[in-house]
Design a protein around this motif. Structure first.
Motif: not given
Length: 408
Positions: A1-20
């Motif tokens: 199970m590897g790790y990956t670099k962030w994308t804009d899609e990841h950042k937007n989703r993290v922000t959205e879930l954080g607001k929840q």
């Protein structure tokens, strides 16, 4: 199970879930479920609080290699190997605070969430001050390295172990009034492989299948050879020969899955007693969390103390890894576990660490230093520590004493 670099899609989703209102761990899990990427909880937390995914090291590296903060009296040196050395004078830092990793990091201006200490040195003295009189001063020098974003924390490992675990339950049946204890010292998975344990396990299952009232599995420490996943070292950072820790985890899960399943089917109560070792105590704690999640019928005592004791009918058993205070264990048994001591008709100490067998009657307390089935590693071969036999034991007790010793 590897790790990956962030994308804009990841950042937007993290922000959205954080607001929840979701926690960092839950957000990381949601990203894994939705995108198939494995972002660490620490990185998610950093992005939510700062808007950045990388540690502060990247910013520091753009500056000059040597920085002096005249206000704080601090000198910072960025080393070629990627570490950072900071020297500063700290007022009113005592010897206890000097052992507090988080305090020392903050005193030097480093966030404990982003940095690990590689080495630390503190010098103490007293000095007269016109304003404050005699004051305690400390010159503190530390070398730190930035935490890697894909480095698993204890919390990360525990959450991963608990993911997608289907609890296992069986109908338990008692076949005897006797109890069975299975000590497992110093397995050192990583050096030890599945094939090194298989024959011992087959013979152990023959004993377990006789059926018992209570079965206790004692994990006596050093279940794994290394305390880290990506480097091979002990808890005190002693460098070891390289081992495959992913394979080590799989081998340990295989052994305990077979053992726990068999003991549940052949008893009315199963206990797992944990005693952390000097090699991999942190990994062992996380592994016990996996066992408790998978086997709700098992009583897992996930101990992080130096010693422990329990009562098995009228038999008192004290547990220790074996590296600390080995000569004082009988008296420590009596003083630290007075309840178990006073109620027991016979008393034993189960320990490991030295990888060789030694059984001593110490004033009526049977002290069992147990060996290991671990193959000899390069260090042991170099020093000639290769003569001990490779055996596991199963110890059968009636309500008052040992009645059978099975060599497997």
């Amino acid at each position: 199970m590897g790790y990956t670099k962030w994308t804009d899609e990841h950042k937007n989703r993290v922000t959205e879930l954080g607001k929840q209102g979701l926690s960092s761990s839950k957000i990381a899990q949601r990203l894994f479920d939705e995108f198939g990427v494995n972002l660490s909880r620490r990185t998610v937390s950093r992005y939510l609080s700062t808007g950045h995914t990388s540690s502060r090291y990247d910013k520091l590296k753009k500056n000059t290699n040597k920085v002096k903060d005249m206000k704080r009296g601090t000198e910072i040196v960025i080393n070629k190997d990627g570490s950072t050395t900071s020297t500063t004078t700290i007022e009113n830092m005592n010897r206890e605070k000097a052992k507090d990793v988080d305090f020392v990091l903050r005193a030097h201006g480093f966030d404990p969430e982003d940095w690990d200490i590689v080495s630390a040195k503190s010098n103490f003295w007293q000095q007269n001050s016109v304003e404050k009189g005699l004051i305690d001063l400390c010159q503190s020098k530390i070398t730190v390295k930035p935490k890697v974003d894909n480095e698993l924390t204890f919390e990360d490992i525990t959450e991963i172990l608990k993911q997608e675990i289907e609890p296992y339950t069986v109908k338990q049946v008692a076949h005897s009034a006797h109890n069975l204890v299975i000590p497992l010292p110093d397995l050192h998975f990583g050096v030890t492989k599945r094939q090194d344990v298989q024959n011992h396990l087959d013979r152990m299952l023959d004993v377990i299948n006789k059926g018992y009232k209570t079965i206790v599995i004692e994990q006596l420490g050093d279940l794994f050879h290394s305390s880290q996943m990506w480097s091979s070292q002990t808890l005190k950072s002693t460098i070891l020969q390289d081992v495959d820790m992913v394979a080590a985890w799989n081998d340990a899960k295989w052994l305990f899955d077979v053992l726990v399943t068999a003991t549940l089917k052949n008893s009315t109560k199963v206990y797992v007693k944990q005693m952390a070792g000097n090699h991999s105590g942190n990994m062992e704690f996380a592994f016990m969390e996996y066992l408790q999640a998978k086997y709700p019928q098992v009583v897992v005592h996930n101990n992080i103390e130096f010693r422990d004791a329990y009562l098995l009918d009228n038999v008192g058993i004290m547990l220790a890894h074996g590296d600390l205070a080995p000569k004082n264990l009988p008296m420590l048994f009596a003083n630290e576990f007075g309840g178990v001591w006073s109620l027991s008709h016979s008393r034993e100490i189960h320990k490991g660490h030295f990888h060789k067998e030694k059984i001593v009657d110490e004033g009526g307390v049977i002290s069992r230093q147990l060996g290991t089935v671990k193959p000899n590693d390069k260090y042991e071969i170099m020093n000639g520590w290769t003569l001990s036999k490779k055996e596991l034991y199963a110890l059968e007790y009636d309500s008052d004493k040992l009645v059978a010793e099975w060599h497997v």
